[in-house]
Design an enzyme around this catalytic site. Sequence first.
Site, PDB file in Angstrom:
ATOM      1  N   PRO A   2     -24.277  38.186   6.102  1.00 46.29           N
ATOM      2  CA  PRO A   2     -23.073  37.614   5.490  1.00 46.29           C
ATOM      3  C   PRO A   2     -23.435  36.425   4.606  1.00 46.29           C
ATOM      4  O   PRO A   2     -24.339  35.651   4.933  1.00 46.29           O
ATOM      5  CB  PRO A   2     -22.244  37.176   6.703  1.00 46.29           C
ATOM      6  N   GLU A   3     -22.744  36.284   3.488  1.00 48.35           N
ATOM      7  CA  GLU A   3     -23.001  35.179   2.583  1.00 48.35           C
ATOM      8  C   GLU A   3     -21.891  34.146   2.707  1.00 48.35           C
ATOM      9  O   GLU A   3     -20.960  34.311   3.497  1.00 48.35           O
ATOM     10  CB  GLU A   3     -23.188  35.720   1.164  1.00 48.35           C
ATOM     11  N   LYS A  53     -24.205  29.280   5.058  1.00 47.96           N
ATOM     12  CA  LYS A  53     -24.050  30.392   5.983  1.00 47.96           C
ATOM     13  C   LYS A  53     -23.976  29.940   7.445  1.00 47.96           C
ATOM     14  O   LYS A  53     -23.947  30.774   8.348  1.00 47.96           O
ATOM     15  CB  LYS A  53     -25.195  31.387   5.797  1.00 47.96           C
ATOM     16  N   ARG A 262     -36.454  41.554  -1.487  1.00 47.83           N
ATOM     17  CA  ARG A 262     -35.014  41.776  -1.431  1.00 47.83           C
ATOM     18  C   ARG A 262     -34.592  42.546  -2.677  1.00 47.83           C
ATOM     19  O   ARG A 262     -35.083  42.295  -3.776  1.00 47.83           O
ATOM     20  CB  ARG A 262     -34.262  40.430  -1.366  1.00 47.83           C
TER      21      ARG A 262
END
Length: 274
Positions: A2-3, A53, A262
């Site tokens: 989650p960002e 975060k 990524r």
Amino acid sequence: MPEGPEIRRAADRIADVLVDETIEEVAFAFPELQRFGHLLSGQRVVDIETRGKALLTHFDNDYAIYSHNQLYGVWKIAKRGKTPATNRSLRLALHTATHSALLYSASDISVWARDDLGMHPFLAALGPDLLSAKLIWQDISERLKLQRFAGRSLNALYLDQHFLAGSGNYLRSEILFCAGAHPKRRPRDLGRAELGALARETLKLPRRSYETGGITLPPRLAASLKKTVKGRERRRFFVFGRDGRACYQCGDTILRDSMGSRRIYWCPTCQRQP
């Protein structure tokens, strides 16, 4: 993972059921934290705060629970006594008289005196929060010019929480696309107008994602795509997860690559590599 926008929305849901409420029971799954259950049970929650975060649950006895969802953590809200249907492992439970806030699968949880939070190794190193109401695009532009950031590729910089807290994989791809910046460019390669455009998009995209529940497209475009594109995940983003599909702006094919282990997405026409 989650960002920032997702963590802030989770914080809003938790705040709705916990803030100004007395926590009748605090239960930790990790043995080293269980001693804090007695310290926090019976206390009132005064604030739910996010820093990038990370999420902080503040109590009126000046202690706070720090939690970071990492890759797999998720918060769930339930009526007191009801258990959500999930195979995840419960790590933290906060129970009021009527509701429960339950954190599953996270492993980064700790308890801190409020005055000591500045010594937390993750929080102490964080850059400004992307969703902070105090952050303006000029601050971001100046930060891009700092020596420790200016020589790094944008694809690496926009995952670095020391630069800006709350950015992650999808925000990185979306911000760079909307700014017309190729992922391999560096801040020092950008002209004044380009830096300004990048700073403005860096501020705008996370806030739009927070307001819309994870959609970075402008509302008019998102609404029009509902008529032709099936599945919400396929009409959330400009480029993220859309490799092999046509760019909404120019029609060229969206590309995907792996940078820094990524995945990242960009349009070869809208984001030309110099």
